[in-house]
Design a protein around this motif. Structure first.
Motif, PDB file in Angstrom:
ATOM      1  N   LEU A   1       0.820  -1.207   0.000  1.00 39.63           N
ATOM      2  CA  LEU A   1       0.000   0.000   0.000  1.00 39.63           C
ATOM      3  C   LEU A   1       0.856   1.260   0.000  1.00 39.63           C
ATOM      4  N   ALA A   2       1.975   1.242   0.695  1.00 38.03           N
ATOM      5  CA  ALA A   2       2.849   2.417   0.728  1.00 38.03           C
ATOM      6  C   ALA A   2       3.346   2.758  -0.666  1.00 38.03           C
ATOM      7  N   ASN A   3       3.419   1.768  -1.516  1.00 44.00           N
ATOM      8  CA  ASN A   3       3.978   1.953  -2.852  1.00 44.00           C
ATOM      9  C   ASN A   3       2.960   1.787  -3.978  1.00 44.00           C
ATOM     10  N   THR A   4       1.682   1.891  -3.669  1.00 39.04           N
ATOM     11  CA  THR A   4       0.636   1.731  -4.681  1.00 39.04           C
ATOM     12  C   THR A   4       0.706   2.850  -5.719  1.00 39.04           C
ATOM     13  N   VAL A   5       0.782   2.470  -6.971  1.00 41.26           N
ATOM     14  CA  VAL A   5       0.792   3.424  -8.081  1.00 41.26           C
ATOM     15  C   VAL A   5      -0.654   3.721  -8.445  1.00 41.26           C
ATOM     16  N   THR A   6      -0.991   4.995  -8.620  1.00 41.75           N
ATOM     17  CA  THR A   6      -2.364   5.358  -8.959  1.00 41.75           C
ATOM     18  C   THR A   6      -2.425   6.176 -10.244  1.00 41.75           C
ATOM     19  N   ASN A   7      -3.590   6.151 -10.843  1.00 43.70           N
ATOM     20  CA  ASN A   7      -3.885   6.821 -12.107  1.00 43.70           C
ATOM     21  C   ASN A   7      -3.016   6.283 -13.244  1.00 43.70           C
ATOM     22  N   GLU A   8      -2.900   4.969 -13.283  1.00 39.97           N
ATOM     23  CA  GLU A   8      -2.155   4.340 -14.371  1.00 39.97           C
ATOM     24  C   GLU A   8      -2.982   4.390 -15.650  1.00 39.97           C
ATOM     25  N   PRO A   9      -2.361   4.626 -16.787  1.00 39.39           N
ATOM     26  CA  PRO A   9      -3.093   4.716 -18.062  1.00 39.39           C
ATOM     27  C   PRO A   9      -3.885   3.466 -18.412  1.00 39.39           C
ATOM     28  N   THR A  10      -3.534   2.316 -17.847  1.00 35.24           N
ATOM     29  CA  THR A  10      -4.235   1.073 -18.176  1.00 35.24           C
ATOM     30  C   THR A  10      -5.487   0.850 -17.332  1.00 35.24           C
ATOM     31  N   THR A  11      -5.770   1.731 -16.370  1.00 40.65           N
ATOM     32  CA  THR A  11      -6.928   1.532 -15.494  1.00 40.65           C
ATOM     33  C   THR A  11      -8.188   2.154 -16.079  1.00 40.65           C
ATOM     34  N   VAL A  12      -9.322   1.630 -15.666  1.00 39.89           N
ATOM     35  CA  VAL A  12     -10.629   2.104 -16.122  1.00 39.89           C
ATOM     36  C   VAL A  12     -10.829   3.572 -15.785  1.00 39.89           C
ATOM     37  N   ASP A  13     -10.347   3.983 -14.635  1.00 32.95           N
ATOM     38  CA  ASP A  13     -10.580   5.342 -14.155  1.00 32.95           C
ATOM     39  C   ASP A  13      -9.422   6.299 -14.447  1.00 32.95           C
ATOM     40  N   TYR A  14      -8.612   5.989 -15.434  1.00 28.35           N
ATOM     41  CA  TYR A  14      -7.490   6.862 -15.787  1.00 28.35           C
ATOM     42  C   TYR A  14      -7.988   8.254 -16.158  1.00 28.35           C
ATOM     43  N   ASP A  15      -7.313   9.260 -15.637  1.00 31.66           N
ATOM     44  CA  ASP A  15      -7.677  10.651 -15.919  1.00 31.66           C
ATOM     45  C   ASP A  15      -6.459  11.335 -16.526  1.00 31.66           C
ATOM     46  N   ILE A  16      -6.527  11.643 -17.805  1.00 28.61           N
ATOM     47  CA  ILE A  16      -5.402  12.241 -18.522  1.00 28.61           C
ATOM     48  C   ILE A  16      -4.974  13.580 -17.929  1.00 28.61           C
ATOM     49  N   SER A  17      -5.882  14.253 -17.216  1.00 26.95           N
ATOM     50  CA  SER A  17      -5.546  15.561 -16.646  1.00 26.95           C
ATOM     51  C   SER A  17      -4.746  15.459 -15.341  1.00 26.95           C
ATOM     52  N   LEU A  18      -4.617  14.253 -14.806  1.00 26.58           N
ATOM     53  CA  LEU A  18      -3.889  14.055 -13.547  1.00 26.58           C
ATOM     54  C   LEU A  18      -2.637  13.222 -13.791  1.00 26.58           C
ATOM     55  N   PRO A  19      -1.610  13.423 -12.976  1.00 30.74           N
ATOM     56  CA  PRO A  19      -0.392  12.637 -13.158  1.00 30.74           C
ATOM     57  C   PRO A  19      -0.568  11.200 -12.682  1.00 30.74           C
ATOM     58  N   THR A  20       0.204  10.305 -13.265  1.00 26.23           N
ATOM     59  CA  THR A  20       0.308   8.961 -12.721  1.00 26.23           C
ATOM     60  C   THR A  20       1.215   9.092 -11.508  1.00 26.23           C
ATOM     61  N   THR A  21       0.754   8.586 -10.376  1.00 26.72           N
ATOM     62  CA  THR A  21       1.519   8.751  -9.139  1.00 26.72           C
ATOM     63  C   THR A  21       2.278   7.482  -8.817  1.00 26.72           C
ATOM     64  N   ARG A  22       3.589   7.581  -8.787  1.00 25.36           N
ATOM     65  CA  ARG A  22       4.466   6.505  -8.364  1.00 25.36           C
ATOM     66  C   ARG A  22       5.135   7.002  -7.083  1.00 25.36           C
ATOM     67  N   PRO A  23       4.585   6.604  -5.925  1.00 19.76           N
ATOM     68  CA  PRO A  23       5.086   7.142  -4.662  1.00 19.76           C
ATOM     69  C   PRO A  23       6.593   6.969  -4.496  1.00 19.76           C
ATOM     70  N   ALA A  24       7.226   8.024  -4.048  1.00 19.52           N
ATOM     71  CA  ALA A  24       8.651   7.995  -3.690  1.00 19.52           C
ATOM     72  C   ALA A  24       8.683   8.067  -2.163  1.00 19.52           C
ATOM     73  N   THR A  25       8.371   6.925  -1.540  1.00 18.43           N
ATOM     74  CA  THR A  25       8.238   6.891  -0.096  1.00 18.43           C
ATOM     75  C   THR A  25       9.492   7.405   0.595  1.00 18.43           C
ATOM     76  N   ALA A  26       9.266   8.155   1.658  1.00 21.71           N
ATOM     77  CA  ALA A  26      10.402   8.768   2.353  1.00 21.71           C
ATOM     78  C   ALA A  26      10.143   8.865   3.850  1.00 21.71           C
ATOM     79  N   TRP A  27      11.202   8.809   4.614  1.00 18.55           N
ATOM     80  CA  TRP A  27      11.174   8.960   6.065  1.00 18.55           C
ATOM     81  C   TRP A  27      12.152  10.073   6.427  1.00 18.55           C
ATOM     82  N   ASP A  28      11.687  11.015   7.231  1.00 18.17           N
ATOM     83  CA  ASP A  28      12.537  12.116   7.681  1.00 18.17           C
ATOM     84  C   ASP A  28      12.725  11.973   9.190  1.00 18.17           C
TER      85      ASP A  28
END
Length: 136
Positions: A7-34
């Motif tokens: 879940l921490a690394n779930t990619v969202t808004n992938e072009p292959t998904t039913v709910d893809y929205d061209i106006s939004l970026p595909t999110t590939r989380p760059a998980t980080a701890w500070d």
């Protein structure tokens, strides 16, 4: 800290998904701890998803409002819990349909009073809408 949870690394808004929205970026989380601020960031579970707020929670502040409604999606500046929990509709600059009745689309997940019916469907990396579970 190593982020290995799917879940921490779930990619969202992938072009292959039913709910893809061209106006939004595909999110590939760059998980980080500070370690200086004690914050995790850029994880799906902290709002880094389509229409999310990309909220960085302080893990040592559990129970002090860190997980209040609106931190992942919605608007934390709204005065009531019901208003804070609502996603970003297109009328508010997001892409969610302009409705505030969650239970109409998210049948079996949340009731008309925004109470979870099935908590296993919340924060599971899927879009649960109209009785279907889809990648988003």
């Amino acid at each position: 800290m190593v982020f290995v949870d799917s879940l921490a690394n779930t990619v969202t808004n992938e072009p292959t998904t039913v709910d893809y929205d061209i106006s939004l970026p595909t999110t590939r989380p760059a998980t980080a701890w500070d370690s200086g601020t004690l914050k995790c960031s850029n994880t799906y579970c902290h709002g880094d998803f389509k229409n999310g707020n990309n909220y960085s929670a302080v893990w040592t502040s559990v129970g002090t409002g860190e997980a209040r409604c609106g931190t992942c999606h919605g608007d934390v500046t709204k005065p009531t819990l019901a208003e804070r929990a609502l996603p970003k509709t297109s009328a508010r600059g997001g892409t969610h349909p302009n409705t505030t009745q969650c239970s109409v689309c998210h049948v079996g997940i949340v009731d008309a009073n925004l109470n979870f019916i099935d908590k296993t469907k919340h924060m599971n990396g899927k879009l649960n809408v109209f009785g279907a579970e889809r990648d988003f």
